[in-house]
Scaffold this motif. Structure first.
Motif, mmCIF file in Angstrom:
data_model
loop_
_atom_site.group_PDB
_atom_site.id
_atom_site.type_symbol
_atom_site.label_atom_id
_atom_site.label_comp_id
_atom_site.label_asym_id
_atom_site.label_seq_id
_atom_site.Cartn_x
_atom_site.Cartn_y
_atom_site.Cartn_z
ATOM 1 N N TYR A 218 -50.951 28.286 -7.481
ATOM 2 C CA TYR A 218 -50.026 29.258 -6.630
ATOM 3 C C TYR A 218 -49.217 30.217 -7.575
ATOM 4 O O TYR A 218 -48.795 29.740 -8.674
ATOM 5 C CB TYR A 218 -49.156 28.789 -5.490
ATOM 6 N N ARG A 219 -49.298 31.430 -7.521
ATOM 7 C CA ARG A 219 -48.561 32.445 -8.271
ATOM 8 C C ARG A 219 -47.017 32.687 -7.786
ATOM 9 O O ARG A 219 -46.241 32.810 -8.735
ATOM 10 C CB ARG A 219 -49.118 33.726 -8.329
ATOM 11 N N LYS A 220 -46.912 32.134 -6.732
ATOM 12 C CA LYS A 220 -45.331 32.429 -6.253
ATOM 13 C C LYS A 220 -44.629 31.307 -6.412
ATOM 14 O O LYS A 220 -44.983 30.419 -6.834
ATOM 15 C CB LYS A 220 -45.492 32.790 -4.636
ATOM 16 N N SER A 221 -43.410 31.421 -5.933
ATOM 17 C CA SER A 221 -42.374 30.235 -6.077
ATOM 18 C C SER A 221 -42.712 28.861 -5.588
ATOM 19 O O SER A 221 -43.677 29.018 -4.773
ATOM 20 C CB SER A 221 -40.960 30.656 -5.632
ATOM 21 N N PRO A 222 -42.379 27.832 -6.049
ATOM 22 C CA PRO A 222 -42.739 26.636 -5.313
ATOM 23 C C PRO A 222 -42.960 26.490 -4.102
ATOM 24 O O PRO A 222 -42.193 26.869 -3.294
ATOM 25 C CB PRO A 222 -41.649 25.591 -5.649
ATOM 26 N N VAL A 223 -44.331 26.394 -3.384
ATOM 27 C CA VAL A 223 -44.546 26.326 -2.144
ATOM 28 C C VAL A 223 -44.147 25.097 -1.206
ATOM 29 O O VAL A 223 -44.228 24.874 -0.015
ATOM 30 C CB VAL A 223 -46.093 26.508 -1.948
ATOM 31 N N VAL A 224 -43.611 23.801 -2.120
ATOM 32 C CA VAL A 224 -43.169 22.807 -1.676
ATOM 33 C C VAL A 224 -41.508 22.553 -1.925
ATOM 34 O O VAL A 224 -41.297 22.726 -2.962
ATOM 35 C CB VAL A 224 -43.809 21.485 -2.253
ATOM 36 N N GLU A 225 -40.876 22.134 -0.810
ATOM 37 C CA GLU A 225 -39.671 22.078 -0.980
ATOM 38 C C GLU A 225 -39.352 20.746 -0.808
ATOM 39 O O GLU A 225 -39.378 19.998 0.594
ATOM 40 C CB GLU A 225 -38.644 22.934 0.295
ATOM 41 N N LEU A 226 -38.751 20.032 -1.845
ATOM 42 C CA LEU A 226 -38.611 18.327 -1.698
ATOM 43 C C LEU A 226 -37.421 18.148 -1.770
ATOM 44 O O LEU A 226 -36.569 18.675 -2.561
ATOM 45 C CB LEU A 226 -39.353 17.730 -2.991
ATOM 46 N N GLU A 227 -36.791 17.323 -0.662
ATOM 47 C CA GLU A 227 -35.365 16.992 -0.397
ATOM 48 C C GLU A 227 -35.230 15.500 -0.595
ATOM 49 O O GLU A 227 -35.961 14.744 0.322
ATOM 50 C CB GLU A 227 -34.717 17.657 1.083
ATOM 51 N N VAL A 228 -34.390 15.007 -1.168
ATOM 52 C CA VAL A 228 -34.133 13.650 -1.359
ATOM 53 C C VAL A 228 -32.926 13.161 -1.393
ATOM 54 O O VAL A 228 -31.772 13.938 -1.661
ATOM 55 C CB VAL A 228 -34.516 12.930 -2.799
ATOM 56 N N THR A 229 -32.547 12.219 -0.084
ATOM 57 C CA THR A 229 -31.237 12.025 0.236
ATOM 58 C C THR A 229 -31.129 10.427 -0.100
ATOM 59 O O THR A 229 -31.854 9.880 0.236
ATOM 60 C CB THR A 229 -30.548 12.649 1.654
ATOM 61 N N GLY A 230 -29.799 10.006 -0.024
ATOM 62 C CA GLY A 230 -29.415 8.484 0.104
ATOM 63 C C GLY A 230 -29.495 7.919 -1.273
ATOM 64 O O GLY A 230 -29.326 8.781 -2.172
ATOM 65 N N ASN A 231 -29.706 6.964 -1.403
ATOM 66 C CA ASN A 231 -29.834 6.030 -2.603
ATOM 67 C C ASN A 231 -31.303 5.300 -2.996
ATOM 68 O O ASN A 231 -31.434 4.400 -2.625
ATOM 69 C CB ASN A 231 -28.887 4.915 -2.716
ATOM 70 N N PRO A 232 -32.171 6.423 -3.596
ATOM 71 C CA PRO A 232 -33.532 5.803 -3.735
ATOM 72 C C PRO A 232 -33.434 4.620 -4.849
ATOM 73 O O PRO A 232 -34.652 4.043 -5.013
ATOM 74 C CB PRO A 232 -34.187 7.179 -4.175
ATOM 75 N N ASP A 233 -32.333 4.655 -5.755
ATOM 76 C CA ASP A 233 -32.644 3.637 -6.718
ATOM 77 C C ASP A 233 -32.629 2.034 -6.260
ATOM 78 O O ASP A 233 -33.139 1.129 -6.450
ATOM 79 C CB ASP A 233 -31.360 3.819 -7.602
ATOM 80 N N ALA A 234 -32.218 1.964 -4.978
ATOM 81 C CA ALA A 234 -31.995 0.685 -4.168
ATOM 82 C C ALA A 234 -33.287 0.430 -3.363
ATOM 83 O O ALA A 234 -33.367 -0.826 -2.891
ATOM 84 C CB ALA A 234 -30.813 0.741 -3.236
ATOM 85 N N CYS A 235 -34.303 1.305 -3.329
ATOM 86 C CA CYS A 235 -35.359 0.994 -2.493
ATOM 87 C C CYS A 235 -36.546 0.695 -3.326
ATOM 88 O O CYS A 235 -36.973 1.159 -4.343
ATOM 89 C CB CYS A 235 -35.595 2.291 -1.832
ATOM 90 N N GLN A 236 -37.391 -0.149 -2.845
ATOM 91 C CA GLN A 236 -38.610 -0.423 -3.377
ATOM 92 C C GLN A 236 -39.703 -0.424 -2.226
ATOM 93 O O GLN A 236 -39.691 -0.472 -0.963
ATOM 94 C CB GLN A 236 -38.848 -2.205 -3.616
ATOM 95 N N ILE A 237 -40.834 0.368 -2.782
ATOM 96 C CA ILE A 237 -41.853 0.869 -1.890
ATOM 97 C C ILE A 237 -43.161 0.593 -2.363
ATOM 98 O O ILE A 237 -43.495 0.487 -3.476
ATOM 99 C CB ILE A 237 -41.661 2.432 -1.666
ATOM 100 N N ALA A 238 -44.174 0.480 -1.533
ATOM 101 C CA ALA A 238 -45.814 0.330 -2.056
ATOM 102 C C ALA A 238 -46.240 1.705 -2.763
ATOM 103 O O ALA A 238 -45.674 2.774 -2.368
ATOM 104 C CB ALA A 238 -46.535 -0.060 -0.789
ATOM 105 N N PRO A 239 -46.594 1.588 -3.858
ATOM 106 C CA PRO A 239 -46.911 2.690 -4.808
ATOM 107 C C PRO A 239 -48.181 3.472 -4.033
ATOM 108 O O PRO A 239 -49.033 2.920 -3.284
ATOM 109 C CB PRO A 239 -47.372 2.167 -6.074
ATOM 110 N N LEU A 240 -48.164 4.725 -4.395
ATOM 111 C CA LEU A 240 -49.180 5.606 -3.899
ATOM 112 C C LEU A 240 -49.557 5.717 -2.299
ATOM 113 O O LEU A 240 -50.347 5.871 -1.911
ATOM 114 C CB LEU A 240 -50.500 5.305 -4.586
ATOM 115 N N LEU A 241 -48.010 5.472 -1.661
ATOM 116 C CA LEU A 241 -48.219 5.686 -0.205
ATOM 117 C C LEU A 241 -48.115 6.944 0.150
ATOM 118 O O LEU A 241 -48.497 7.144 1.240
ATOM 119 C CB LEU A 241 -47.168 4.577 0.235
ATOM 120 N N PHE A 242 -47.216 7.712 -0.253
ATOM 121 C CA PHE A 242 -46.922 8.880 0.370
ATOM 122 C C PHE A 242 -47.666 10.137 -0.411
ATOM 123 O O PHE A 242 -47.956 11.341 0.278
ATOM 124 C CB PHE A 242 -45.464 9.371 -0.143
#
Length: 346
Positions: A218-242
């Motif tokens: 894409y030539r325009k500004s980022p088409v995805v808006e990613l917002e992260v809140t909370g404390n992600p350092d304390a979380c464990q998740i199955a890889p490649l899930l999202f």
């Protein structure tokens, strides 16, 4: 499996040692004059009948060879009393004594140890078959998880390499960064994602690399808006899930995307994780991004069912204009690691 068989062999040795000690002690305390030869004859008969029948069942149990089984069983019954009669302290030189003790042993001792050997063989088979079944199920789950986790749209990689080739050809300043992002993405896919769980921050970094590489289209500004809140350092998740949900959003969005059209929200709560992704729905089928090889939602649903049974909620909403997927996973700290470790390595 070999470890379990070794445990059973140890149990056999321990039980027979205790049984021999119990028999000899009982005879000794009863002031039996010939307790030693009597014990030897009794134990030898018990061992002969028990293990002859035990290994006979090992060979014929569950097989349609009844004639061969009963023929050999007859031989065990007839030869079983010989050690007991031979070591019997009383005079068995006469035929009357010999057949008397022989008959008693055939009709009393032999059936008891035949039954005990059958019980032991059936019990061992039941335990071994249960373990084998669990191992096969675990192997099947591992194989399916590996297959589901390793799937990523090959068309995305093909397009990314083409875009990087174009950047290099034009000597664009963004080319080295794009190469590094692709290298980071591939390293995560091939090496780091082999762990049962990964820190949420690492999974978010992977999504950011994926988004940046997709942005080359894409030539325009980022088409995805990613917002992260909370404390992600304390979380464990199955890889490649999202990533498959993100891939699904790109695939089913219009070809022309405006800045921020795809919205991704990740919220790390105290004991859970919330993930939401929203994308516009293409009105013209010819303009949708149809990418071969996308597996999207079916992949995610299968992995969630395997990894987080009864601990996740997946909601899908299609309003006609926007497509929204909301996912919440409970217990994204130690419990997630324990669940996946049990599933993959139990």
């Amino acid at each position: 499996m070999q470890k379990v068989k070794k445990i059973f062999r140890q149990i056999h040795v321990i039980v027979w040692v205790l049984f021999t000690g119990l028999v000899s002690l009982q005879l000794y305390t009863d002031d039996h004059r010939h307790w030693v030869p009597f014990t030897v004859g009794f134990i030898l008969t018990a061992l002969h009948v028990f293990y002859s029948h035990f290994f006979l069942l090992t060979r014929y149990l569950g097989k349609n060879q009844k004639k061969a089984y009963f023929l050999r069983l007859t031989g065990i019954v007839l030869t079983g009393p010989i050690p007991f009669v031979f070591f019997h302290p009383k005079n068995t030189d006469t035929w009357d004594f010999f057949f008397g003790y022989y008959s008693i042993t055939v009709f009393i001792l032999v059936p008891i140890f035949l039954f005990l050997s059958w019980l032991a063989r059936v019990t061992e088979n039941l335990v071994l078959n249960t373990i084998k079944k669990e191992q096969l199920e675990k192997q099947a789950v591992e194989t399916e998880l590996h297959y589901l986790k390793s799937q990523i749209n090959p068309h995305f990689l093909f397009n990314t390499l083409n875009n990087i080739h174009t950047l290099v050809y034009k000597q664009a300043p963004a080319a080295p960064e794009a190469v590094m992002q692709l290298a980071s993405l591939m390293r995560y896919m091939i090496y780091e994602s082999n762990a049962p769980t990964v820190p949420l921050t690492r999974e978010i970094n992977y999504l950011e690399d994926y988004i940046n590489l997709q942005q080359l289209r894409y030539r325009k500004s980022p088409v995805v808006e990613l917002e992260v809140t909370g404390n992600p350092d304390a979380c464990q998740i199955a890889p490649l899930l999202f990533v498959h949900l993100l891939e699904n959003a790109y695939k089913h969005s219009p070809a022309r995307l405006e800045p921020g059209d795809i919205k991704v929200k990740v919220e790390a709560k105290a004991h859970s994780l919330a993930f939401q992704i929203q994308n516009p729905v293409g009105t013209n089928p010819q303009n949708t991004l149809e990418e071969p090889g996308g597996i999207g939602l079916p992949n995610v649903k299968k992995r969630l069912a395997l990894l987080y049974p009864n601990r996740h909620r997946l909601e899908i909403d299609n309003s006609g204009e926007t497509f929204t997927i909301s996912l919440e996973i409970n217990g994204t700290h130690a419990h997630v690691h324990e669940r996946e470790t049990h599933l993959l390595h139990h």
